[in-house]
Enzyme design. Structure first.
Site: not given
Ligand SMILES: *Cc1c(COP(=O)(O)O)cnc(C)c1O
Length: 412
Positions: A237, A273-275, A315, A341, A370
């Site tokens: 997050g 962490p992803g983003r 978003y 379109c 994303y």
């Molecule tokens: C989407 C998600 C993440 C990653 O969130 P980021 O905002 O990209 O860091 C981690 N855990 C869960 C359960 C998620 O759904």
């Protein structure tokens, strides 16, 4: 790492104009260095606290990126059987995988158990019962955490906020202890953890710290009740700076803010962490097709569209758009739009930006998370090529889709 040298924008040591000329546009381009730096920032900030950094695969599930992170020692947070398949194909180790998500199917649970994943983060009692039944059939024992909803407001976009009781995610933290108690009946499950994830693109870490405190208190309560809790999964997050002048907390500071709370807990800490790992590590390169003016409105029509990068349309997300080669033309205010379109197909609206002429390349910044993962074939547009830069060299990690790819599996 994206910086200008003279008038040319570089990813590490590779000039993006060269990359675009070689692989065509639209193209996603990623920096190896940035991905590894961000991963190591998490990993190192935990210091000697037992921990596992599970990269959230959904942010960007390209095999080459997963392989890079697996080699660096990452675990993985998955939300589907398909993501587990990708992790394994990339060389990831199933024993580092946590399976999150609100709607796991029996087939997915069975596949995950067959592969021997590390743990399930569960979001309903029905899911616990299902996992227990499938584990029993397999003669397997598996750890679970209940994903609790700490009812804190992550103060982010409503679509990516998940930690309030009105959201579909998790289980009300007040009801969690009773669920752990009832879960004692499940012989093939052990209550090894507690998990939470309150949302995405969080720029003020206070709500995350608040959630950590609540989850820690719950873990202590559960341990006192005899549950074998030994891991805390604090989700992902952490936000990134999409706008010039916007500030995101540094990963190390963020982790150390959590560490201070967790140090004496005796629990293994997991984050997802992803983003914040891949977001700043990618750009979307696009070429200007046309310019036009409707009334007083300027349009820059480019070859990338909402099917390539959905975030602005979905978003109203802001991505900086900068020239791959700087010119000395005066700046303009324009909408940057793609060929799809839909009126909602835009990459930027009323944007003050460098002037750009047909044939010029633009870079849509901070598109590593994303971006490709949310791309589609809408308007029968083949999905973009992806390239990974390392130093002065790059390689294609996913070829541009062809028209034949568009109809794969179809019959008439
Ligand atoms: C989407 C998600 C993440 C990653 O969130 P980021 O905002 O990209 O860091 C981690 N855990 C869960 C359960 C998620 O759904």
């Amino acid at each position: 790492m994206f910086l200008y040298s003279g008038n040319d924008l570089y990813c590490e040591g590779a000039a993006l104009a060269d990359v675009a000329a070689r692989v065509g546009t639209p193209a996603y381009v990623y920096s190896t260095q940035t991905i590894l730096d961000n991963f190591h920032a998490y990993d190192q900030a935990f210091g000697d606290i037992p921990h596992l950094v599970c990269y959230a695969v959904k942010a960007n599930s390209s095999l080459a990126l997963l392989a890079l992170l697996a080699r660096a020692g990452a675990g993985f947070d998955i939300v589907s059987g398909g993501e587990l398949f990708r992790v394994l194909k990339a060389g990831g180790d199933a024993s580092t995988v946590v399976f999150s998500g609100v709607g796991k199917t029996a087939d997915e649970v069975d596949y995950a158990l067959a592969q021997g994943i590390h743990a399930f983060n569960c979001e309903s009692e029905g899911e616990l019962a299902l996992i227990d039944a499938i584990a029993a059939r397999r003669g397997a024992q598996v750890g679970f955490a209940v994903r609790v909803n700490p009812d804190v407001d992550a103060a982010t976009h409503p679509y990516i906020s998940t930690g309030l009781s009105q959201h579909k995610f998790g289980i009300d933290i007040a009801a969690a202890a009773a669920i752990y108690a009832r879960a004692r009946q499940f012989r093939n499950l052990s209550a090894e953890g507690v998990s939470c994830h309150i949302g995405s693109q969080i720029l003020d870490p206070k709500p995350i710290f608040e959630a950590v405190d609540k989850v820690l208190a719950l873990a202590a309560e559960l341990r006192a009740q005899g549950h074998p809790i030994r891991r805390l999964d604090l989700g992902g997050g952490l936000g990134v700076a999409y706008r010039e002048g916007e500030h995101a907390p540094a990963i190390g500071d963020f982790v150390r803010g959590m560490d201070a709370r967790l140090r004496d807990s005796g629990l293994r800490i997991e984050v997802e962490p992803g983003r914040s790992i891949v977001g700043p590590a990618g750009v979307l390169l696009t070429r200007v097709l046309y310019r036009k003016c409707n009334g007083s409105k300027e349009f820059v029509i480019v070859d990338a569209a909402m099917n390539d990068l959905l975030r602005p349309s979905l978003y109203r997300a802001h991505h900086e758009i900068v020239p791959v080669r700087k010119s000395s033309l005066p700046r303009i205010t324009a909408d940057v739009v793609g060929p799809v379109c839909e009126t909602g197909d835009f990459l930027a609206r009323d944007r003050e930006m460098a002037d750009a002429m047909p044939g010029d390349y633009l870079a849509v910044m901070t598109a590593g998370a994303y971006g490709f993962a949310l791309s589609s074939n809408y308007n029968s547009r083949p999905r973009a090529v992806e390239a990974l830069v390392e130093g002065a060299t790059f390689r294609v990690i996913r070829t541009r889709e062809t028209y034949a790819d568009l109809i794969r599996g179809e019959t008439k």
